[in-house]
Enzyme design. Structure first.
Site, short mmCIF file in Angstrom:
data_model
loop_
_atom_site.label_atom_id
_atom_site.label_comp_id
_atom_site.label_asym_id
_atom_site.label_seq_id
_atom_site.Cartn_x
_atom_site.Cartn_y
_atom_site.Cartn_z
N ARG A 159 0.81 -1.22 0.00
CA ARG A 159 0.00 0.00 0.00
C ARG A 159 0.85 1.27 0.00
O ARG A 159 0.34 2.37 -0.20
CB ARG A 159 -0.97 -0.01 1.20
CG ARG A 159 -2.12 -0.99 1.02
CD ARG A 159 -2.86 -1.27 2.33
NE ARG A 159 -2.16 -2.26 3.17
CZ ARG A 159 -2.61 -2.70 4.34
NH1 ARG A 159 -3.76 -2.24 4.82
NH2 ARG A 159 -1.94 -3.59 5.05
N ASP A 193 5.88 -1.83 11.68
CA ASP A 193 5.29 -0.63 11.06
C ASP A 193 4.47 0.18 12.06
O ASP A 193 3.60 0.95 11.67
CB ASP A 193 4.42 -1.03 9.85
CG ASP A 193 3.21 -1.87 10.23
OD1 ASP A 193 3.10 -2.28 11.40
OD2 ASP A 193 2.36 -2.11 9.35
N ARG A 223 29.56 20.86 5.71
CA ARG A 223 29.47 19.43 5.41
C ARG A 223 30.33 18.61 6.37
O ARG A 223 31.00 19.14 7.26
CB ARG A 223 29.88 19.19 3.97
CG ARG A 223 28.92 19.80 2.97
CD ARG A 223 29.54 19.91 1.60
NE ARG A 223 30.10 18.64 1.16
CZ ARG A 223 31.01 18.53 0.20
NH1 ARG A 223 31.48 19.62 -0.41
NH2 ARG A 223 31.47 17.35 -0.15
N TYR A 277 34.78 28.78 -0.53
CA TYR A 277 34.77 27.33 -0.32
C TYR A 277 36.04 26.94 0.41
O TYR A 277 37.15 27.21 -0.08
CB TYR A 277 34.69 26.57 -1.65
CG TYR A 277 34.91 25.09 -1.46
CD1 TYR A 277 34.06 24.36 -0.63
CD2 TYR A 277 35.97 24.42 -2.07
CE1 TYR A 277 34.27 23.00 -0.41
CE2 TYR A 277 36.17 23.06 -1.87
CZ TYR A 277 35.32 22.36 -1.03
OH TYR A 277 35.53 21.02 -0.80
N ASN A 322 41.20 35.86 8.81
CA ASN A 322 40.11 36.47 8.05
C ASN A 322 40.25 36.06 6.59
O ASN A 322 41.29 36.28 5.97
CB ASN A 322 40.13 37.98 8.18
CG ASN A 322 38.86 38.58 7.58
OD1 ASN A 322 37.81 38.55 8.19
ND2 ASN A 322 38.98 39.06 6.35
N TYR A 342 41.05 19.79 -4.81
CA TYR A 342 40.92 18.54 -5.56
C TYR A 342 41.63 18.68 -6.88
O TYR A 342 41.32 19.57 -7.68
CB TYR A 342 39.43 18.24 -5.76
CG TYR A 342 39.13 16.92 -6.41
CD1 TYR A 342 39.71 15.74 -5.94
CD2 TYR A 342 38.24 16.83 -7.48
CE1 TYR A 342 39.42 14.52 -6.54
CE2 TYR A 342 37.94 15.62 -8.07
CZ TYR A 342 38.53 14.46 -7.60
OH TYR A 342 38.24 13.26 -8.18
N ARG A 359 49.93 38.58 -9.28
CA ARG A 359 49.00 39.42 -10.02
C ARG A 359 49.78 40.00 -11.21
O ARG A 359 50.92 40.41 -11.02
CB ARG A 359 48.63 40.60 -9.12
CG ARG A 359 47.22 41.01 -9.17
CD ARG A 359 47.08 42.23 -8.32
NE ARG A 359 46.42 41.98 -7.05
CZ ARG A 359 46.38 42.86 -6.05
NH1 ARG A 359 47.02 44.01 -6.15
NH2 ARG A 359 45.73 42.58 -4.96
C1 UD1 Z 1 -1.86 -6.79 11.56
C2 UD1 Z 1 -2.75 -7.67 12.43
C3 UD1 Z 1 -4.00 -6.89 12.80
C4 UD1 Z 1 -3.62 -5.61 13.51
C5 UD1 Z 1 -2.64 -4.80 12.68
C6 UD1 Z 1 -2.11 -3.63 13.50
C7 UD1 Z 1 -2.38 -9.98 11.71
C8 UD1 Z 1 -2.91 -11.13 10.93
N1 UD1 Z 1 -3.12 -8.88 11.70
O1 UD1 Z 1 -2.56 -6.52 10.36
O2 UD1 Z 1 -4.85 -7.68 13.64
O3 UD1 Z 1 -4.79 -4.86 13.80
O4 UD1 Z 1 -1.51 -5.60 12.28
O5 UD1 Z 1 -1.30 -2.77 12.75
O6 UD1 Z 1 -1.31 -10.11 12.30
N2 UD1 Z 1 4.91 -9.31 8.27
C9 UD1 Z 1 5.93 -10.23 8.19
N3 UD1 Z 1 5.72 -11.38 7.49
C10 UD1 Z 1 4.55 -11.68 6.88
C11 UD1 Z 1 3.50 -10.74 6.97
C12 UD1 Z 1 3.71 -9.57 7.68
O7 UD1 Z 1 7.02 -10.01 8.72
O8 UD1 Z 1 4.46 -12.77 6.27
C13 UD1 Z 1 5.14 -8.06 9.02
C14 UD1 Z 1 4.99 -6.81 8.18
O9 UD1 Z 1 6.24 -6.39 7.64
C15 UD1 Z 1 4.45 -5.79 9.19
C16 UD1 Z 1 3.74 -6.64 10.22
O10 UD1 Z 1 4.18 -7.97 10.03
O11 UD1 Z 1 5.49 -5.05 9.81
C17 UD1 Z 1 2.24 -6.55 10.08
O12 UD1 Z 1 1.86 -6.98 8.78
P1 UD1 Z 1 0.71 -6.24 7.98
O13 UD1 Z 1 0.53 -6.94 6.68
O14 UD1 Z 1 0.94 -4.78 7.97
O15 UD1 Z 1 -0.54 -6.61 8.92
P2 UD1 Z 1 -1.90 -5.82 9.02
O16 UD1 Z 1 -2.77 -6.20 7.89
O17 UD1 Z 1 -1.67 -4.40 9.26
CA CA Z 2 0.09 -3.06 9.31
#
Ligand code: UD1
Ligand code: CA
Length: 488
Positions: free
Chosen positions: A15, A127, A357, A390, A401, A411, A464
């Protein structure tokens, strides 16, 4: 309170519509997954494991202080935990038996059957960057105090769509979690949602994984099903429902990323204002989680402070200023400038429109003025580079100064070469330093000089061609122009 943490970060995040894996997207300059790991570690996680998969070459460098588990095929959050089973069993291993005693010693008594202490495992989605260390600690405390098999972190949302719903019986006891795609209309009306953060009794979690099935709307192995399985086996399962829904926000889209950024920005800015930082407009100041600010700092609009940055009392930053991974001392001014990987001591003045930098060290009272770029250089105490210059790979002593428009030609097309300018030297405008080159103390250079040779202390260096002045040239030219036949 002891616990380990498993972070689920293998998903693609379709998404997000991105070439980058979702958990590598940044919120206030820090990758999403890093926020989650840092929160777990701040809560006291003794061991952290991260499940990676999709485009893992981009994720691993962000999490390489944790134990990496690779999930080749993404078959759901439950599957991600199954893949981590071996690594988790290591977490739960009882201490290794010590080497047998020497042959002469009497045989050791058989050890009593080891009863491993219950181990807590926190599972977090990679996430959900806004989760705090305090909330994780509360969740673990609840699971441990109750001796529960699992405890899920939940909250009430006005709009619960896309989240799993917490199912409770009439007495309010948790029965399980149902995903939105599998929910009945009545279940969809439930507003208490699953945050995706849990604390399990490790043995209970591992024991129920084999029972998971993927017979559901998404054909995935859901971690969420473990709760229902545990309840069915007569184990205790509880939910910790928290007030601040922002904290549990999962990032699935760019709109949610922006929303989470706003929430975190507000939270961080309020903390700094409470500690004595002035912001003309807090909506227009963005500060990363790991930035430290002393009191009596003023931040003007469009200021971004990210990474490992610290700022001392009395400094004024902005407007239109970006400071990343830099140390700024007390009573500094940074006006409309970009400062990346630099160290500024006290009373340093930067800008308007300077670019400092990596490797720049500005000592006390020094100045980098307007349209000045400095890289990998030390500007000594009270030395000034005020305009259009620079300085690269240069070391300036004290009270130097630099005249407007001066440049280190550091470079040569192959290597970077150093320029040294001694204390109290006065560099004329538009001096070019063809590096490597050294000026002693108290040197003066003539404006427009190209300095290619070292200059000893106290000398004037001027390079100069001599000026030719033609008297009355202007008048003669205008007379000649008038005598020319006009062609049009
Ligand atoms: C999930 C929960 C949901 C909850 C929501 C909260 C499940 C089935 N559902 O849904 O109940 O309300 O989170 O945010 O768990 N991931 C893996 N491997 C996989 C699939 C996912 O590591 O095979 C990881 C993703 O990278 C992510 C996390 O698990 O960080 C959640 O996966 P995501 O697909 O976002 O789950 P949601 O549909 O949000
Ligand atoms: Ca999620």
């Amino acid at each position: 309170m002891e616990f380990s943490t498993l972070i689920l970060a293998a998903g693609a995040g379709t998404r997000m519509k991105s070439e980058r894996p979702k958990v590598a997207h940044e919120l206030l300059g820090k990758p999403l997954v890093r926020w989650v790991i840092d929160a777990a570690q701040a809560a006291g996680s003794t061991r952290t494991l991260t499940v990676v998969g999709h485009q893992r070459e981009q994720v691993i460098p962000l999490v390489d202080d944790t134990t990496i588990v690779v999930q080749e095929e993404r078959l759901g959050t439950g599957h991600a935990v199954m893949v981590a089973r071996a690594a988790l069993e290591k977490t739960g291993a009882t201490p290794a038996v010590t080497a047998p005693p020497a042959a002469t010693a009497p045989p050791a008594p058989a050890p009593a059957a080891a009863v491993p202490a219950a181990q807590s495992l926190v599972v977090l989605n990679g996430d959900t960057p806004l989760i705090t260390a305090a909330t994780i600690a509360e969740l673990v405390a609840l699971q441990q105090d109750r001796g529960a098999a699992a405890c899920v972190l939940s909250c009430e949302l006005d709009d619960p769509s896309n989240y799993g719903r917490i199912i409770r019986d009439e007495a309010g006891e948790v029965l399980g979690i149902v995903e939105e795609k599998d929910a009945t209309p009545a279940q969809r009306a439930i507003t208490e949602v699953n945050s995706g953060a849990y604390c399990f009794d490790l043995a209970e979690l591992l024991g129920s994984l084999n029972t998971l099935s993927n017979k559901n709307a998404q054909n995935e192995y859901y971690l969420t099903d473990v709760l229902g399985i545990l309840v069915g086996a007569g184990k205790q399962v509880c939910a910790h429902c928290i007030e601040d829904a922002d904290e549990l926000m999962g990032i699935n889209s760019r709109a949610q990323l922006a929303q989470a950024t706003k929430a975190m920005q507000r939270h961080i800015n309020e903390r700094h204002m409470a500690a004595g930082v002035t912001m003309l407009d807090p909506d227009l100041v963005w500060i990363g989680a790991d930035v430290t600010l002393q009191n009596d700092i003023e931040l003007l609009p469009m200021t971004i402070l990210y990474g490992q940055t610290s700022v001392g009392s009395g400094s004024v930053l902005g407007p239109n200023t970006r400071v990343i991974d830099s140390t700024v001392g007390r009573d500094c001014v940074i006006d409309e400038s970009v400062v990346l990987g630099a160290v500024l001591h006290d009373k340093v003045s930067v800008g308007p429109r300077a670019y400092l930098r990596l490797g720049t060290l500005m000592k006390t009272g020094s100045k980098a003025g307007t349209h000045v770029e400095i890289k990998n250089s030390t500007i000594g105490e009270n030395s000034k580079v005020p305009h259009l210059s620079y300085m690269g790979d240069a070391t300036l002593g004290v009270d130097v100064n630099i005249g407007a428009g001066s440049i280190t030609c550091n470079y040569d097309g192959t290597a970077k070469n150093p320029t040294l300018i001694g204390d109290r030297s006065f560099v004329g405008s538009d001096t070019m330093f063809v590096a490597p080159v050294q000026l002693g103390a108290d040197v003066v250079t003539g404006a427009g000089s190209v300095i290619t040779k070292d200059v000893p202390a106290g000398a004037l260096a001027i390079e100069r061609s001599s000026q030719r002045t033609v008297a009355d040239w202007v008048a003669q030219h205008s007379k000649r122009d008038k005598e020319k036949p006009q062609l049009d």
